[in-house]
Design a protein around this motif. Structure first.
Motif, short mmCIF file in Angstrom:
data_model
loop_
_atom_site.label_atom_id
_atom_site.label_comp_id
_atom_site.label_asym_id
_atom_site.label_seq_id
_atom_site.Cartn_x
_atom_site.Cartn_y
_atom_site.Cartn_z
N PRO A 10 50.97 -147.62 -28.09
CA PRO A 10 50.54 -147.34 -26.71
C PRO A 10 49.05 -147.02 -26.65
O PRO A 10 48.50 -146.41 -27.55
N LEU A 79 47.10 -146.05 -16.19
CA LEU A 79 47.34 -144.80 -16.92
C LEU A 79 48.83 -144.51 -17.04
O LEU A 79 49.30 -144.05 -18.09
N SER A 80 49.56 -144.79 -15.98
CA SER A 80 51.02 -144.57 -16.00
C SER A 80 51.69 -145.45 -17.05
O SER A 80 52.59 -144.99 -17.77
N GLU A 81 51.26 -146.69 -17.16
CA GLU A 81 51.84 -147.61 -18.15
C GLU A 81 51.61 -147.07 -19.57
O GLU A 81 52.51 -147.09 -20.42
N ILE A 82 50.38 -146.58 -19.83
CA ILE A 82 50.08 -146.05 -21.17
C ILE A 82 50.91 -144.81 -21.46
O ILE A 82 51.47 -144.65 -22.55
N LYS A 83 51.01 -143.92 -20.47
CA LYS A 83 51.79 -142.69 -20.66
C LYS A 83 53.27 -142.98 -20.87
O LYS A 83 53.99 -142.19 -21.50
N ASN A 84 53.71 -144.11 -20.37
CA ASN A 84 55.11 -144.52 -20.55
C ASN A 84 55.32 -145.33 -21.83
O ASN A 84 56.36 -145.97 -22.01
N GLY A 85 54.32 -145.29 -22.71
CA GLY A 85 54.48 -145.92 -24.02
C GLY A 85 54.09 -147.38 -24.10
O GLY A 85 54.43 -148.06 -25.07
N VAL A 110 40.70 -142.50 -19.33
CA VAL A 110 41.57 -142.55 -20.50
C VAL A 110 41.16 -141.47 -21.50
O VAL A 110 42.02 -140.79 -22.09
N GLU A 113 42.13 -138.02 -20.28
CA GLU A 113 43.58 -137.80 -20.39
C GLU A 113 44.04 -137.77 -21.85
O GLU A 113 45.23 -137.65 -22.13
N LEU A 115 44.23 -140.12 -24.00
CA LEU A 115 45.08 -141.26 -24.33
C LEU A 115 44.36 -142.16 -25.34
O LEU A 115 43.13 -142.17 -25.40
#
Length: 286
Positions: A10, A79-85, A110, A113, A115
């Motif tokens: 991710p 950002l949501s996609e990355i946080k969801n793996g 990023v 956050e 990430l």
């Protein structure tokens, strides 16, 4: 990238895309484009075409448009996609993201956050132009696009006049004539300069000469395509004999001939042996 599973961890993956010639893409970028969970691009049509050329399908993966005008709206989705793996790849229309291209706000967020962020290096018009220009590359300053108004353009050029390195600019074909004329006036018409047009493309062109030469050429023809202008660093004026003698006379009031010569030669960028001889003559007349 996990070589065993053929998957990406991710995170946000920045990839550089060709300036023109499609085969300039890197093998690593091709791998990332093949297996990333989500694709984002400054121009989705350009990315789809590039992927088609290299036989990479979307395979029902999301393809998001992300640029300066919609960044605030699309950024939360990425950002949501990355946080969801998920692994998200981002590509500029041509060249490296963030280098006079969108992506800065996305990367900054990023990082804020905490990430994962990965950059896969590749084509860049700045570096490509520097390699063919023939100007010094030990130090260079990328100034991007100059302001479009004449007054602000001249102010920006004045601020760059003493930069101790090669100056690199991006410019539009419609404004390059005015830019070169202003640069000739502000930076000095005798400075060496290079105009690179359509790098890596069919009609690639590299024009070399002085700023005066290139300004005159731009007044006689219309340019098309992407343009990079490079200007050599300014040459410092050699100090006059009077300047040297004045500096030495002041130094000799407190120093030996040897130390005064060492100090002045360093300050004025002149050979110590020559300065020592002048200092010796001055000391004999005191």
């Amino acid at each position: 990238m996990n070589p065993d599973t053929g998957s990406l961890s991710p995170g946000l993956y920045l990839v550089a895309t060709p300036l023109g010639t499609a085969r300039d893409i890197t093998l690593r970028t091709l791998d990332i484009l093949k297996i990333a969970d989500v694709l984002a691009a400054e121009d989705t049509r350009s990315l789809k075409r590039l992927m088609e050329i290299h036989g990479i399908g979307l395979n029902n993966r999301p393809l998001l448009s992300y640029h300066d005008h919609n960044g605030a709206r699309v950024r939360p989705r990425i950002l949501s996609e990355i946080k969801n793996g998920k692994s998200v790849v981002y590509a500029s229309e041509a060249g490296t993201p963030l280098v006079a291209d969108p992506g800065y706000d996305l990367v900054a967020t990023v990082i804020e956050e905490a990430l994962p962020l990965v950059s896969a290096p590749g084509p860049s018009a700045v570096i490509t132009a520097l390699t063919v220009a023939g100007l010094p590359t030990d130090q260079f300053f990328f100034a991007g696009f100059l302001p479009s108004s004449s007054a602000k353009r001249k102010t920006a050029l004045k601020a760059l006049a003493d930069v101790p390195g090669t100056l690199v600019f991006y410019e539009s074909p419609k404004r390059v004539g005015a830019m070169l004329t202003a640069a000739s006036e502000i930076l000095g018409g005798t400075r060496r300069a290079v105009l690179c047009r359509e790098l890596t493309k069919k009609f690639e062109e590299v024009l070399r000469g002085s700023l005066d030469d290139l300004a005159a050429t731009s007044a006689e023809r219309d340019f098309k395509g992407e343009i990079v202008v490079l200007v050599a660093r300014g040459e410092a004026e050699a100090p006059s004999a009077d300047d040297v003698e004045t500096a030495l006379s002041e130094a000799l009031k407190e120093m030996s001939v040897k130390d005064a010569a060492k100090k002045v030669s360093a300050e004025l960028g002149l050979k110590r042996r020559d300065i020592y001889q002048i200092a010796l003559e001055l000391s004999r007349h005191d």
